[in-house]
Design a protein around this motif. Structure first.
Motif, short mmCIF file in Angstrom:
data_model
loop_
_atom_site.label_atom_id
_atom_site.label_comp_id
_atom_site.label_asym_id
_atom_site.label_seq_id
_atom_site.Cartn_x
_atom_site.Cartn_y
_atom_site.Cartn_z
N ILE A 277 0.97 -1.18 -0.05
CA ILE A 277 0.04 -0.07 -0.01
C ILE A 277 0.80 1.24 0.02
O ILE A 277 2.02 1.25 0.58
N GLN A 278 0.57 2.35 -0.64
CA GLN A 278 1.05 3.54 -0.71
C GLN A 278 0.03 4.81 -0.25
O GLN A 278 -1.06 4.82 -0.71
N THR A 279 0.49 5.41 0.88
CA THR A 279 -0.70 6.54 1.24
C THR A 279 0.15 7.73 1.66
O THR A 279 1.27 7.85 1.67
N TYR A 280 -0.57 8.84 1.84
CA TYR A 280 -0.13 9.99 2.07
C TYR A 280 -1.07 10.76 3.39
O TYR A 280 -2.23 10.33 3.13
N SER A 281 -0.52 11.39 4.20
CA SER A 281 -1.57 11.69 5.30
C SER A 281 -0.95 13.09 5.81
O SER A 281 0.23 13.65 5.73
N LEU A 282 -1.84 13.98 6.05
CA LEU A 282 -1.69 15.13 6.86
C LEU A 282 -2.66 15.72 7.85
O LEU A 282 -3.91 15.26 7.60
N PRO A 283 -2.54 16.67 8.59
CA PRO A 283 -3.49 17.22 9.44
C PRO A 283 -4.64 17.88 8.55
O PRO A 283 -4.52 18.54 7.53
N GLY A 284 -5.88 17.60 8.84
CA GLY A 284 -7.09 17.93 7.87
C GLY A 284 -7.49 19.25 7.99
O GLY A 284 -8.20 19.66 7.00
N GLY A 285 -7.11 19.96 9.09
CA GLY A 285 -7.70 21.13 9.26
C GLY A 285 -9.06 21.31 8.86
O GLY A 285 -9.93 20.63 9.64
N ARG A 286 -9.42 22.74 8.49
CA ARG A 286 -10.82 23.07 8.30
C ARG A 286 -11.70 22.14 7.50
O ARG A 286 -12.97 21.90 7.65
N ASP A 287 -11.03 21.11 6.71
CA ASP A 287 -11.97 20.41 5.83
C ASP A 287 -12.84 19.20 6.67
O ASP A 287 -13.90 18.74 6.21
N ALA A 288 -12.26 18.88 7.87
CA ALA A 288 -12.97 18.12 8.82
C ALA A 288 -13.05 18.66 10.23
O ALA A 288 -12.64 17.61 11.16
N ASP A 289 -13.35 19.70 10.38
CA ASP A 289 -13.37 20.50 11.92
C ASP A 289 -12.11 20.33 12.67
O ASP A 289 -12.26 20.03 13.90
N PHE A 290 -11.04 20.38 12.04
CA PHE A 290 -9.85 20.13 12.90
C PHE A 290 -9.67 18.87 13.78
O PHE A 290 -8.91 19.25 14.98
N ARG A 291 -10.39 17.87 13.80
CA ARG A 291 -10.40 16.98 14.75
C ARG A 291 -9.22 15.85 14.38
O ARG A 291 -9.09 14.68 15.25
N GLY A 292 -8.97 15.79 13.30
CA GLY A 292 -7.96 14.51 13.03
C GLY A 292 -7.10 14.69 11.77
O GLY A 292 -6.81 15.70 11.15
N GLN A 293 -6.63 13.56 11.18
CA GLN A 293 -5.57 13.38 10.32
C GLN A 293 -6.08 12.91 9.02
O GLN A 293 -7.13 11.85 8.90
N LYS A 294 -6.00 13.44 7.79
CA LYS A 294 -6.54 12.93 6.30
C LYS A 294 -5.51 12.00 5.83
O LYS A 294 -4.28 12.36 5.77
N ILE A 295 -5.92 10.98 5.49
CA ILE A 295 -5.27 9.87 4.96
C ILE A 295 -6.01 9.45 3.50
O ILE A 295 -6.98 9.12 3.38
N ALA A 296 -4.88 9.36 2.48
CA ALA A 296 -5.65 8.85 1.40
C ALA A 296 -4.59 7.70 0.85
O ALA A 296 -3.43 7.78 0.85
N GLU A 297 -5.16 6.67 0.18
CA GLU A 297 -4.21 5.89 -0.65
C GLU A 297 -3.87 6.59 -2.07
O GLU A 297 -4.74 6.82 -2.74
N TYR A 298 -2.42 6.44 -2.28
CA TYR A 298 -2.07 7.30 -3.50
C TYR A 298 -2.39 6.68 -5.00
O TYR A 298 -2.22 5.24 -4.89
N ASN A 299 -3.26 7.41 -5.55
CA ASN A 299 -3.40 6.88 -7.09
C ASN A 299 -4.14 5.48 -7.08
O ASN A 299 -3.78 4.68 -7.83
N ALA A 300 -5.39 5.41 -6.15
CA ALA A 300 -5.84 3.88 -6.13
C ALA A 300 -7.43 4.12 -6.57
O ALA A 300 -8.16 3.39 -6.32
N GLY A 301 -7.82 5.49 -6.73
CA GLY A 301 -9.13 5.65 -7.20
C GLY A 301 -9.62 5.18 -8.44
O GLY A 301 -8.74 4.70 -9.42
N ARG A 302 -10.75 5.19 -8.72
CA ARG A 302 -11.42 4.86 -9.88
C ARG A 302 -11.08 5.61 -11.13
O ARG A 302 -11.14 6.72 -10.87
#
Length: 407
Positions: A277-302
């Motif tokens: 698996i290959q992922t990237y992650s960063l503090p989510g900020g305003r996107d999700a109410d400053f409560r956590g970390q944003k994580i996505a799998e790199y280039n794994a979408g449809r």
């Protein structure tokens, strides 16, 4: 479309709402189009921006408050390019009085990510960094687990993409640019002089030159561009993916909440590339109410034909893989996403950005999910291309690349 948390955005005012012509028409008001408009208007040029929705639209690639600014690249060319981009960010923040990049530092680990190789590149380019053993990194960041050596570089940060777009457009307007919203460009055709840009509803704008910065909407627009056949044939194959991003709550409630001014984020950004698996992650900020970390799998979408074909539906299998990653490598996060969304990646086979021009039409596509960190520099490169040398850097030229066909 998703349950991502977003603040409403008012339309930007148009200081010259009845203008029907300009020297430069910029199609798209994401990070790239906004940067081009800013730099062109700053130079004294007559500019009009044509945006199919609103700036930093949720249907594009520049929405929200969380993108990674980092120096770590396996290719020294791009590491040096980040160094060239940083003064533009400093200029933008100074001109606006806003902090657009929040310091975070960044971690790179995983066998495929090759932290030791990245460290060699950063050493050669003069970027501050440390190469740590997994146990040493574990002691410093107990909220994460590591399976390889770890690269740390403190100069990384989190870009507020939406505010960056707003800021560049506001500065462009102060310099005289016009911004038209909900104006969807459908065709760009040669006129007796310059080009006639026609909207999906039949409105027209005349421009001497056109800069196309349409992101994931570019593939659907290509047939409507009056480009020479040879240039069209030379353009790389564009692949648009509907990616999935998930927000995971920090277990330590002291790490939740908006980052105070002039402070760093409570968590670093990180990139993991392993065999499975290959992922990237960063503090989510305003996107999700400053409560956590944003994580996505790199280039794994449809894969979808263009941004026009996105449906905003989360891929359940992708969610399961990312949850599994959190359970394995991020004990400091609760392994159930509390918010999720889709976004767009526009890829080309070689992962290079495309900045090239044919006659009076310039195509700009900072591909493969890497363009945000270069935004102010992209504006400078476009300005140089359309008003300066007239030639793109060889690395950014259209080169006829095609994706391999699976057997």
């Amino acid at each position: 479309m998703s349950n991502e948390i977003r603040e409403p955005m008012d339309d930007l005012p148009n200081p010259n709402p009845r203008a029907e012509s300009a020297t430069y028409a910029v199609i798209g008001a994401g990070l790239t189009g906004a940067a081009a408009a800013w730099r062109l208007a700053q130079s004294g040029a007559d500019v009009i921006v044509l945006e199919r929705d609103v700036p930093a639209s949720a249907l594009g690639s520049s929405h929200g408050s969380a993108r990674i600014f980092r120096y770590a690249y396996p290719d020294p060319f791009y590491a040096r390019l980040v160094m060239q981009a940083k003064p533009g960010w400093d200029e933008l923040e100074a001109a606006s009085g806003r902090r657009l990049i929040t310091p975070s530092g960044s971690l790179d680990f995983g066998a495929v990510r090759d932290p030791r190789g990245l460290a060699r590149v950063l050493a050669a380019t003069g970027v501050e960094h440390e190469l740590l053993g997994s146990a040493e990194a574990q002691a410093r960041w107990p909220q994460l687990d590591f399976d390889t050596e770890v690269l740390w570089h403190p100069g990384a940060g989190v870009i507020d993409a939406e505010r960056s777009v707003e800021t560049m457009l506001e500065l462009a307007q102060v310099a005289g640019a016009e911004v038209r919203l909900r104006w969807e460009a459908a065709t760009v055709r040669r006129a007796s002089t310059g080009y006639l840009v026609t909207s999906a509803t039949g409105e027209t704008v005349h421009a001497q030159q056109v800069i196309v910065a349409a992101g994931g909407w570019l593939p659907a627009l290509l047939d409507g561009l009056d480009l020479p056949t040879g240039f069209l044939d030379a353009l790389p194959q564009f692949e648009v993916r509907q990616e999935n991003a998930f927000h995971f709550r920090y277990r330590d409630e002291r790490q939740q909440g908006e980052t105070p001014p002039d402070a760093a984020t409570s968590w670093p950004t990180f990139i993991y590339k392993g065999e499975d698996i290959q992922t990237y992650s960063l503090p989510g900020g305003r996107d999700a109410d400053f409560r956590g970390q944003k994580i996505a799998e790199y280039n794994a979408g449809r894969v979808i034909p263009s941004a026009r074909d996105q449906d905003g539906v989360i891929d359940a299998a992708n969610r399961a893989r990312v949850v599994g990653f959190v359970e394995r490598f991020a004990p400091g996060m609760a392994p159930e996403p509390y918010a999720e969304t889709t976004c767009l990646f526009t890829n080309v086979p070689r992962d290079d950005m495309i900045i090239d021009r044919a006659e009076g039409i310039t195509v700009v596509s900072p591909c493969s999910g890497q363009g945000a960190k270069f935004a102010p520099l992209l504006g400078e490169l476009v300005l140089d291309l359309v008003a300066g040398s007239g030639q793109a850097a060889e690395r950014f030229r259209a080169a006829g690349q095609r994706f391999a066909v699976a057997a």
